[in-house]
Motif scaffolding. Structure first.
Motif, PDB file in Angstrom:
ATOM      1  N   HIS A  28       0.850  -1.188   0.000  1.00  0.00           N
ATOM      2  CA  HIS A  28       0.000   0.000   0.000  1.00  0.00           C
ATOM      3  C   HIS A  28       0.886   1.239   0.000  1.00  0.00           C
ATOM      4  CE1 HIS A  28      -3.795   2.109   1.821  1.00  0.00           C
ATOM      5  NE2 HIS A  28      -3.693   2.295   0.516  1.00  0.00           N
ATOM      6  N   HIS A  29       0.713   2.079  -1.021  1.00  0.00           N
ATOM      7  CA  HIS A  29       1.516   3.297  -1.161  1.00  0.00           C
ATOM      8  C   HIS A  29       3.020   2.983  -1.050  1.00  0.00           C
ATOM      9  CE1 HIS A  29      -2.073   5.631  -1.355  1.00  0.00           C
ATOM     10  NE2 HIS A  29      -2.422   5.433  -0.092  1.00  0.00           N
ATOM     11  N   GLY A  30       3.421   1.870  -1.648  1.00  0.00           N
ATOM     12  CA  GLY A  30       4.834   1.524  -1.705  1.00  0.00           C
ATOM     13  C   GLY A  30       5.357   0.743  -0.526  1.00  0.00           C
ATOM     14  N   LEU A 279       1.513  -2.046 -10.343  1.00  0.00           N
ATOM     15  CA  LEU A 279       1.015  -0.792  -9.765  1.00  0.00           C
ATOM     16  C   LEU A 279       1.947   0.380 -10.081  1.00  0.00           C
ATOM     17  CD1 LEU A 279      -0.295  -1.704  -6.180  1.00  0.00           C
ATOM     18  CD2 LEU A 279      -1.654  -0.945  -8.142  1.00  0.00           C
ATOM     19  N   ASP A 280       3.233   0.091 -10.191  1.00  0.00           N
ATOM     20  CA  ASP A 280       4.223   1.132 -10.483  1.00  0.00           C
ATOM     21  C   ASP A 280       4.383   1.367 -11.979  1.00  0.00           C
ATOM     22  OD1 ASP A 280       4.711   1.552  -7.807  1.00  0.00           O
ATOM     23  OD2 ASP A 280       6.424   0.186  -7.723  1.00  0.00           O
ATOM     24  N   SER A 345      -5.419  -6.241  -7.132  1.00  0.00           N
ATOM     25  CA  SER A 345      -4.897  -4.876  -7.013  1.00  0.00           C
ATOM     26  C   SER A 345      -6.012  -3.882  -7.248  1.00  0.00           C
ATOM     27  CB  SER A 345      -3.766  -4.626  -8.027  1.00  0.00           C
ATOM     28  OG  SER A 345      -2.610  -5.352  -7.697  1.00  0.00           O
ATOM     29  N   PRO A 347      -5.882  -0.225  -8.271  1.00  0.00           N
ATOM     30  CA  PRO A 347      -4.931   0.822  -8.673  1.00  0.00           C
ATOM     31  C   PRO A 347      -5.319   2.214  -8.198  1.00  0.00           C
ATOM     32  CG  PRO A 347      -6.190   0.014 -10.571  1.00  0.00           C
ATOM     33  CD  PRO A 347      -6.462  -0.923  -9.432  1.00  0.00           C
ATOM     34  N   ARG A 348      -6.614   2.493  -8.088  1.00  0.00           N
ATOM     35  CA  ARG A 348      -7.033   3.814  -7.627  1.00  0.00           C
ATOM     36  C   ARG A 348      -6.527   4.103  -6.222  1.00  0.00           C
ATOM     37  NH1 ARG A 348     -13.244   4.883  -8.436  1.00  0.00           N
ATOM     38  NH2 ARG A 348     -12.527   4.669 -10.599  1.00  0.00           N
ATOM     39  N   HIS A 349      -6.301   3.050  -5.438  1.00  0.00           N
ATOM     40  CA  HIS A 349      -5.844   3.202  -4.057  1.00  0.00           C
ATOM     41  C   HIS A 349      -4.372   2.828  -3.895  1.00  0.00           C
ATOM     42  CE1 HIS A 349     -10.030   3.713  -2.690  1.00  0.00           C
ATOM     43  NE2 HIS A 349     -10.319   2.796  -3.583  1.00  0.00           N
ATOM     44  N   ASP A 350      -3.695   2.541  -5.020  1.00  0.00           N
ATOM     45  CA  ASP A 350      -2.291   2.126  -4.980  1.00  0.00           C
ATOM     46  C   ASP A 350      -2.107   0.976  -3.999  1.00  0.00           C
ATOM     47  OD1 ASP A 350       0.399   2.057  -5.603  1.00  0.00           O
ATOM     48  OD2 ASP A 350       0.942   3.656  -4.209  1.00  0.00           O
TER      49      ASP A 350
END
Length: 380
Positions: A28-30, A279-280, A345, A347-350
């Motif tokens: 989540h967020h990396g 995701l990236d 996944s 993607p809108r929420h990373d």
């Protein structure tokens, strides 16, 4: 969102004995987190560890699709290219005039294919052959008798790639290429095509082109016995029985047929690394346009709702090697494996999340609790 939060969503299923253990991974967020609970076998006292090696089964499909997209970028083949150049055995296909579900031999009533099978047909599972849910199918029975591999993953069931394709070529297609979505077999054909295009065995290509850049050192067609955990099947009474062990596992030696459908083993963290790469935007391993193509639905409404597709897609669609669906939490893509693995996944929420169990067939309540926990959390 953290893996500890999500693991609580599936705790009830583990404590009820639906699966002996579960591993959850969240990116989540990396940031990445892993959590596990339960044991390696029913009633056992060996804890299931987050770094356990498991059979990825159908979560193999997205990885092979990503490798295929790398070869598209290299110019090894094009999405709209007929497979005939690399798979001449599949040129000049015949197609059943209709899906004959009678005991008679349907191969006697065929017509020429309206067009060749393309690379995109393999990625979208619209090559014209796969599982039949409409009823008994003599052609599918013949495919199983030829050892083409229908049912639970078995790395030593099918013959080598050249013989496998030769046997497939003796059968007519069930549908015209591009017309219908049928699960599974297209991914096996894709694996053979990719290996021929790359001039090397599928496992070697995956390792060099995709797995090594990702740092997924535990993923491959052969398992490390020191980290492998057993897998189980649910019998007709719901009791978990042995499916594949550790010291005698069928995944300890190289398979004759490196199967692009479901032959890989790996860890929850490995699968999460792959999900994070997508995701990236490809992270330099895939082109962002390739990621967008993979995660965009390619099916028509009629194809999604057809009897052959609906039981697998459950209202969703299919991109290039992955399932895609619209949810209240936004677009979601990913796929599940028949031995109890799941990756999604948002993607809108990373956010990407994986669930690992080792029970065949997959346990619905566990998958549902996992997905519900995440999507309810995203809605807050």
């Amino acid at each position: 969102m953290h893996a500890d939060d999500v693991i609580e969503g599936v705790r009830g299923s583990v404590e009820a004995g639906l699966v002996p253990g579960a591993i959850v991974g969240v990116r989540h967020h990396g940031g990445t987190s892993l959590a596990a609970l339960g044991s390696t076998r029913p009633g056992g006292d060996t804890p299931l560890c987050p770094d356990a090696v498991v059979r990825l089964s159908s979560n193999t499909k997205p990885l092979v699709a990503a490798l295929a997209m790398q070869l598209v970028a290299d110019g090894a083949f094009a999405l709209d290219e007929p497979v005939d150049r690399l798979l001449p055995e599949l040129a000049g296909r015949r197609v059943l005039r209709s899906l004959d579900l009678s005991p008679s031999d349907p191969a006697r009533d065929t017509v020429p294919a309206e067009r060749p099978i393309t690379v995109e047909d393999l990625l979208t599972m619209r090559m014209g052959f796969g599982f039949v849910t409409e009823g008994p199918c003599p052609t599918l029975d013949r495919a199983a008798a030829l050892g083409l591999g229908f049912g639970p993953p078995d790395p030593h069931g099918p013959p080598g790639p050249d013989e496998w394709i030769a046997r497939l070529a003796t059968l007519p297609l069930l549908d015209q290429p591009g017309r219908a979505w049928r699960y599974e077999l297209s991914a096996a054909v894709l694996g053979v095509l990719v290996a021929r295009a790359g001039g090397r065995p599928l496992g070697d290509l995956l390792a060099d082109r995709l797995l090594a850049p990702l740092g997924t050192d535990a993923t491959g067609f052969v398992a490390d016995p020191a980290r492998l955990v057993p897998a189980f099947a649910r019998d007709e009474d719901g009791v978990l029985v042995d499916f594949d062990g550790v010291t005698d596992s069928r995944w300890l030696t190289p398979p004759a047929f490196p199967d692009g459908r479901g032959g890989l083993v790996g860890t929850a963290e490995d699968l999460l690394r792959f999900a994070g790469m997508l995701l990236d935007g490809g992270a330099g391993i895939l082109d962002p346009a390739a990621v967008a193509a993979m995660t965009t639905d390619r099916l028509t409404p009629e194809q999604r709702a057809a009897p052959a597709a609906a039981p697998f897609l459950d209202g969703g669609g299919w991109g290039l090697g992955v399932g895609v669906v619209e949810t209240p939490a936004g677009p979601r893509y990913g796929w599940a494996g028949g031995l109890g693995t799941l990756w999604y996944s948002w993607p809108r929420h990373d956010l990407a999340a994986v669930l690992v169990t080792q029970v065949f067939p997959p346990t619905g309540p566990v998958f549902e609790a996992f997905t519900r926990t995440i999507e309810e959390g995203l809605a807050r």
